[in-house]
Design a protein around this motif. Structure first.
Motif, PDB file in Angstrom:
ATOM      1  N   VAL A  86       0.850  -1.188   0.000  1.00 54.43           N
ATOM      2  CA  VAL A  86       0.000   0.000   0.000  1.00 54.43           C
ATOM      3  C   VAL A  86       0.886   1.239   0.000  1.00 54.43           C
ATOM      4  O   VAL A  86       2.041   1.201   0.441  1.00 54.43           O
ATOM      5  CB  VAL A  86      -0.946   0.016   1.227  1.00 54.43           C
ATOM      6  CG1 VAL A  86      -1.933  -1.116   1.160  1.00 54.43           C
ATOM      7  CG2 VAL A  86      -0.170  -0.018   2.513  1.00 54.43           C
ATOM      8  N   ASP A  87       0.369   2.330  -0.476  1.00 56.48           N
ATOM      9  CA  ASP A  87       1.112   3.579  -0.527  1.00 56.48           C
ATOM     10  C   ASP A  87       1.157   4.194   0.869  1.00 56.48           C
ATOM     11  O   ASP A  87       0.127   4.546   1.441  1.00 56.48           O
ATOM     12  CB  ASP A  87       0.434   4.541  -1.512  1.00 56.48           C
ATOM     13  CG  ASP A  87       1.164   5.857  -1.595  1.00 56.48           C
ATOM     14  OD1 ASP A  87       2.394   5.860  -1.762  1.00 56.48           O
ATOM     15  OD2 ASP A  87       0.486   6.908  -1.466  1.00 56.48           O
ATOM     16  N   ARG A  88       2.355   4.312   1.428  1.00 58.87           N
ATOM     17  CA  ARG A  88       2.512   4.821   2.792  1.00 58.87           C
ATOM     18  C   ARG A  88       1.894   6.216   2.937  1.00 58.87           C
ATOM     19  O   ARG A  88       1.228   6.505   3.923  1.00 58.87           O
ATOM     20  CB  ARG A  88       3.986   4.869   3.186  1.00 58.87           C
ATOM     21  CG  ARG A  88       4.201   5.412   4.607  1.00 58.87           C
ATOM     22  CD  ARG A  88       5.667   5.588   4.940  1.00 58.87           C
ATOM     23  NE  ARG A  88       6.411   4.365   4.910  1.00 58.87           N
ATOM     24  CZ  ARG A  88       6.623   3.576   5.959  1.00 58.87           C
ATOM     25  NH1 ARG A  88       6.142   3.914   7.123  1.00 58.87           N
ATOM     26  NH2 ARG A  88       7.315   2.471   5.839  1.00 58.87           N
ATOM     27  N   LYS A  89       2.112   7.088   1.984  1.00 58.21           N
ATOM     28  CA  LYS A  89       1.607   8.464   2.068  1.00 58.21           C
ATOM     29  C   LYS A  89       0.080   8.466   2.155  1.00 58.21           C
ATOM     30  O   LYS A  89      -0.502   9.177   2.978  1.00 58.21           O
ATOM     31  CB  LYS A  89       2.083   9.272   0.858  1.00 58.21           C
ATOM     32  CG  LYS A  89       1.806  10.746   0.966  1.00 58.21           C
ATOM     33  CD  LYS A  89       2.442  11.492  -0.188  1.00 58.21           C
ATOM     34  CE  LYS A  89       2.199  12.980  -0.030  1.00 58.21           C
ATOM     35  NZ  LYS A  89       2.840  13.747  -1.096  1.00 58.21           N
ATOM     36  N   ALA A  90      -0.576   7.635   1.351  1.00 63.68           N
ATOM     37  CA  ALA A  90      -2.044   7.569   1.375  1.00 63.68           C
ATOM     38  C   ALA A  90      -2.543   7.031   2.711  1.00 63.68           C
ATOM     39  O   ALA A  90      -3.527   7.536   3.266  1.00 63.68           O
ATOM     40  CB  ALA A  90      -2.545   6.692   0.231  1.00 63.68           C
ATOM     41  N   VAL A  91      -1.866   6.030   3.247  1.00 65.12           N
ATOM     42  CA  VAL A  91      -2.265   5.459   4.534  1.00 65.12           C
ATOM     43  C   VAL A  91      -2.072   6.480   5.648  1.00 65.12           C
ATOM     44  O   VAL A  91      -2.940   6.668   6.501  1.00 65.12           O
ATOM     45  CB  VAL A  91      -1.472   4.164   4.829  1.00 65.12           C
ATOM     46  CG1 VAL A  91      -1.713   3.683   6.236  1.00 65.12           C
ATOM     47  CG2 VAL A  91      -1.834   3.084   3.822  1.00 65.12           C
ATOM     48  N   MET A  92      -0.945   7.157   5.646  1.00 65.28           N
ATOM     49  CA  MET A  92      -0.659   8.142   6.701  1.00 65.28           C
ATOM     50  C   MET A  92      -1.632   9.324   6.656  1.00 65.28           C
ATOM     51  O   MET A  92      -1.940   9.907   7.683  1.00 65.28           O
ATOM     52  CB  MET A  92       0.780   8.648   6.598  1.00 65.28           C
ATOM     53  CG  MET A  92       1.805   7.611   6.972  1.00 65.28           C
ATOM     54  SD  MET A  92       1.630   7.078   8.674  1.00 65.28           S
ATOM     55  CE  MET A  92       1.950   5.351   8.516  1.00 65.28           C
TER      56      MET A  92
END
Length: 111
Positions: A86-92
């Motif tokens: 998963v895209d870390r930036k989107a999750v954060m």
């Protein structure tokens, strides 16, 4: 073969390591339970396991869903493939609190 008996001091040390707060009333109950567990382990150690095959992986014996047949090949497992994460930036961005790299959570253990 006799088992070493768990002392109250042992119980206190195990409780400390497990970050448990036992009351003085609970300590002898925990001592009894730990000694009972050691007694069961001693019984297991006395069993003759000659000829019993070693079962190193639970996945070696997967039951088919809805069936009594056993899959001993592990074919019911998904293939182990490299896939994008998963895209870390989107999750954060959806996290309640973050430092941009990790989730921030409240401290739950006081020492």
């Amino acid at each position: 073969m006799s088992i070493a008996s768990v002392t109250i001091e042992d119980v206190r040390r195990v409780a400390e390591l497990a970050n448990l707060e036992l009351t003085p009333e609970e300590e002898p109950l925990m001592q009894r339970d730990l000694n009972a567990i050691l007694g069961h382990v001693q019984q297991l150690q006395s069993l003759d396991t000659t000829g019993v095959p070693i079962m190193a992986q639970v996945g070696d014996m997967l039951a088919h869903i809805g069936s009594r047949e056993l899959d001993t090949t592990g074919s019911e497992l998904r293939s182990d493939e490299i896939r994008p994460s998963v895209d870390r930036k989107a999750v954060m961005q959806s996290a309640p609190e973050t430092d941009g790299r990790f989730f921030k959570v409240p401290k739950v253990i006081e020492r």
